[in-house]
Design an enzyme around this catalytic site. Structure first.
Site, PDB file in Angstrom:
ATOM      1  N   HIS A  42      -9.919   1.952  -0.650  1.00 50.32           N
ATOM      2  CA  HIS A  42      -8.484   1.686  -0.509  1.00 50.32           C
ATOM      3  C   HIS A  42      -7.965   1.216  -1.870  1.00 50.32           C
ATOM      4  O   HIS A  42      -8.237   0.099  -2.298  1.00 50.32           O
ATOM      5  CB  HIS A  42      -8.264   0.617   0.554  1.00 50.32           C
ATOM      6  CG  HIS A  42      -6.836   0.491   1.002  1.00 50.32           C
ATOM      7  ND1 HIS A  42      -5.780   1.017   0.281  1.00 50.32           N
ATOM      8  CD2 HIS A  42      -6.289  -0.108   2.104  1.00 50.32           C
ATOM      9  CE1 HIS A  42      -4.651   0.757   0.905  1.00 50.32           C
ATOM     10  NE2 HIS A  42      -4.933   0.087   2.017  1.00 50.32           N
ATOM     11  N   GLU A  83      -1.498   4.367  13.741  1.00 50.44           N
ATOM     12  CA  GLU A  83      -1.295   5.680  13.119  1.00 50.44           C
ATOM     13  C   GLU A  83      -1.729   6.812  14.056  1.00 50.44           C
ATOM     14  O   GLU A  83      -1.067   7.853  14.124  1.00 50.44           O
ATOM     15  CB  GLU A  83      -2.043   5.768  11.791  1.00 50.44           C
ATOM     16  CG  GLU A  83      -1.673   7.039  11.020  1.00 50.44           C
ATOM     17  CD  GLU A  83      -2.182   7.049   9.599  1.00 50.44           C
ATOM     18  OE1 GLU A  83      -3.089   6.243   9.283  1.00 50.44           O
ATOM     19  OE2 GLU A  83      -1.702   7.875   8.804  1.00 50.44           O
ATOM     20  N   PHE A 124       1.525  -3.242   4.365  1.00 48.59           N
ATOM     21  CA  PHE A 124       1.873  -4.598   4.783  1.00 48.59           C
ATOM     22  C   PHE A 124       3.343  -4.834   4.443  1.00 48.59           C
ATOM     23  O   PHE A 124       3.838  -4.402   3.401  1.00 48.59           O
ATOM     24  CB  PHE A 124       1.012  -5.622   4.039  1.00 48.59           C
ATOM     25  CG  PHE A 124      -0.368  -5.825   4.621  1.00 48.59           C
ATOM     26  CD1 PHE A 124      -0.749  -5.240   5.808  1.00 48.59           C
ATOM     27  CD2 PHE A 124      -1.290  -6.639   3.964  1.00 48.59           C
ATOM     28  CE1 PHE A 124      -2.016  -5.439   6.341  1.00 48.59           C
ATOM     29  CE2 PHE A 124      -2.553  -6.853   4.489  1.00 48.59           C
ATOM     30  CZ  PHE A 124      -2.921  -6.248   5.675  1.00 48.59           C
ATOM     31  N   LYS A 156      -9.727   7.571   2.378  1.00 43.49           N
ATOM     32  CA  LYS A 156     -10.146   6.236   1.937  1.00 43.49           C
ATOM     33  C   LYS A 156     -11.632   6.016   2.205  1.00 43.49           C
ATOM     34  O   LYS A 156     -12.256   5.153   1.588  1.00 43.49           O
ATOM     35  CB  LYS A 156      -9.322   5.156   2.658  1.00 43.49           C
ATOM     36  CG  LYS A 156      -7.893   5.015   2.156  1.00 43.49           C
ATOM     37  CD  LYS A 156      -7.181   3.869   2.860  1.00 43.49           C
ATOM     38  CE  LYS A 156      -5.768   3.668   2.330  1.00 43.49           C
ATOM     39  NZ  LYS A 156      -4.864   4.760   2.682  1.00 43.49           N
ATOM     40  N   HIS A 206      -3.019   7.649   6.451  1.00 48.45           N
ATOM     41  CA  HIS A 206      -3.231   6.392   5.714  1.00 48.45           C
ATOM     42  C   HIS A 206      -4.648   5.890   6.004  1.00 48.45           C
ATOM     43  O   HIS A 206      -5.360   5.500   5.095  1.00 48.45           O
ATOM     44  CB  HIS A 206      -2.173   5.375   6.122  1.00 48.45           C
ATOM     45  CG  HIS A 206      -2.171   4.143   5.289  1.00 48.45           C
ATOM     46  ND1 HIS A 206      -1.885   4.159   3.936  1.00 48.45           N
ATOM     47  CD2 HIS A 206      -2.442   2.845   5.602  1.00 48.45           C
ATOM     48  CE1 HIS A 206      -1.970   2.929   3.452  1.00 48.45           C
ATOM     49  NE2 HIS A 206      -2.320   2.113   4.437  1.00 48.45           N
ATOM     50  N   CYS A 241       0.805  -1.225   0.000  1.00 56.21           N
ATOM     51  CA  CYS A 241       0.000   0.000   0.000  1.00 56.21           C
ATOM     52  C   CYS A 241       0.842   1.281   0.000  1.00 56.21           C
ATOM     53  O   CYS A 241       0.280   2.376  -0.061  1.00 56.21           O
ATOM     54  CB  CYS A 241      -0.947   0.002   1.192  1.00 56.21           C
ATOM     55  SG  CYS A 241      -1.992  -1.456   1.224  1.00 56.21           S
TER      56      CYS A 241
END
Length: 426
Positions: free
Chosen positions: A353, A330, A414, A348, A319, A179
């Protein structure tokens, strides 16, 4: 020298870094669930209007799956391929976005040195549509493979198409960092321009994974939000106490970057921004659980690269995946570094996403906040998680931010890759 003394010397050297040269942003282009025009994108962004919809995924032999997804209204058949090969849907989006960015930048390919034109592009799973269709055909009734399948699926397929289309002869590099892919691509292009290796680059990222196999795979991870029956558009609720995961999206975003000297020499100047800071690092702790310490280090390094401090940042586009662990990490990292001094958005919630393409689209959202001096709200955020108490989330409605000078965009992936980009008004 003892190891402790060596660490102290290295730490002193790292803090002695001075701000690197800013990189000119001369063009934007995008294909998103919110639309392709700046006007449509802004309208949805600042109204917090979601493009997420409920879908039922039906695969033979499996129970139907209710998912939430954001689809682009995009006709890939209208995109011409320089290679004359069939294009994967994602590659077609990438090419369309890049063409729009080049047009926005007023790029005249006959007047630039294409030996010094680079392509830097990110994607999490390039060629997903083609791969899914090919696999279904192989295990179905059809046994004949199209001989161009590899060229359509390969991770650098979009980079190759862009290089062919623009006649680029500088570096043409594909980045796959889950991502954070497109954010890393943009940041590495900044470094190449600053280093003098190239003068100009077309950068960004894409993903188009709304295929049965990919969506079923994400569904199996239990990180996708179930669409509420009464309000499916609100499935993705970043930083909310009742967050339940993300809605997958598709799309692409492209930017034209160039050195200030090159932009000045050719009279570019359509966009009022520069990219002023970038950093990437890795948590090195867990493949899916993010580490707030790694995120703090990445944000701090990006600020140092820009020659800024946390108090200079007027807006953060987080994010914000709306997952339990992702948002908690976060919020902790933002709270540690910024406290409540930097208002936080998370887009998002409305465009889904977009995975490897998300960093580029979310950077565009941050740039639009900078241009409009207005901060987009986090859609569907009614009650923030009480554990995130000291973070200033923008909720309810867009917030005016007159005099906004610097914004920051986070991308955390990830595998533990963190990428942070700082943008500033020129």
């Amino acid at each position: 020298m003892s190891s402790g003394a060596a660490h102290a010397v290295l730490a002193a050297a790292s803090t002695a870094h001075t701000a690197a040269a800013p990189v000119h942003v001369s063009g934007l282009g995008f294909v998103t669930p919110l639309g392709r025009s700046i006007e449509a994108f802004d309208d949805a962004l600042f109204a917090g209007r979601s493009a997420v919809r409920a879908q039922t995924l039906e695969i033979p032999g499996m129970d139907p799956m209710a998912i939430a997804a954001a689809t682009c209204h995009f006709d890939a058949s209208g995109v011409r391929s320089a290679s004359r090969l069939p294009l994967d849907r994602g590659t077609a989006m990438a090419l369309a976005a890049a063409q729009d960015a080049a047009a926005d930048a007023g790029l005249d390919l006959d007047t630039i040195d294409r030996d010094r034109l680079g392509i830097f592009w990110g994607s999490g799973l390039a060629g997903a549509s083609t791969f899914d269709a090919t696999t279904r055909a192989l295990y179905g009734a059809q046994r004949r493979m199209r001989p161009t399948t590899v060229l359509t699926v390969m991770p650098n397929a979009a980079v190759a198409e862009l290089a062919l289309h623009f006649g680029a002869r500088g570096a043409a590099l594909a980045y796959a960092c889950a991502c954070a892919s497109s954010a890393v691509a943009i940041g590495e292009a900044m470094r190449a321009i600053r280093g003098g290796w190239i003068d100009i680059a077309i950068v960004g990222g894409h993903d188009a994974m709304l295929t049965p196999g990919v969506m079923a795979s994400w569904h199996a991870m239990r990180v996708m939000a179930p669409p509420p029956a009464d309000a499916p558009a609100s499935a993705c609720r970043p930083f909310s106490a009742d967050r339940a995961g993300f809605a997958i999206g598709e799309g692409a975003a492209a930017l034209v970057l160039e050195s200030e000297a090159h932009a000045h020499a050719r009279g570019a100047g359509a966009q009022p921004f520069v990219l002023s800071g970038y950093a990437s690092n890795c948590d090195g702790t867990h493949i899916t659980n993010p580490d707030p310490a790694g995120q703090v280090r990445a944000m701090r390094a990006a600020l140092r690269d820009a020659g800024l401090t946390p108090s200079d940042i007027g807006h953060i586009n987080a994010h914000g995946t709306a997952t339990t662990a992702g948002d908690a990490a976060e919020a902790a990292s933002i709270g540690e570094l910024f406290g409540d001094a930097a208002p936080v958005s998370a887009t998002k919630a409305i465009h889904g996403h977009v995975l490897g393409g998300g960093g580029a689209i979310e950077l565009v959202a941050a740039l639009r906040a900078l241009a409009r001096e207005t901060l987009p709200p986090i859609a569907h955020l009614q009650t923030p998680d009480a554990a995130f108490g000291n973070v200033d989330f923008v909720r309810g409605a867009a917030r005016e931010a007159r005099g906004l000078r610097h914004v920051l965009s986070n991308s955390f992936a990830f595998g533990g890759t963190n990428a942070v980009i700082v943008a500033s008004r020129r």
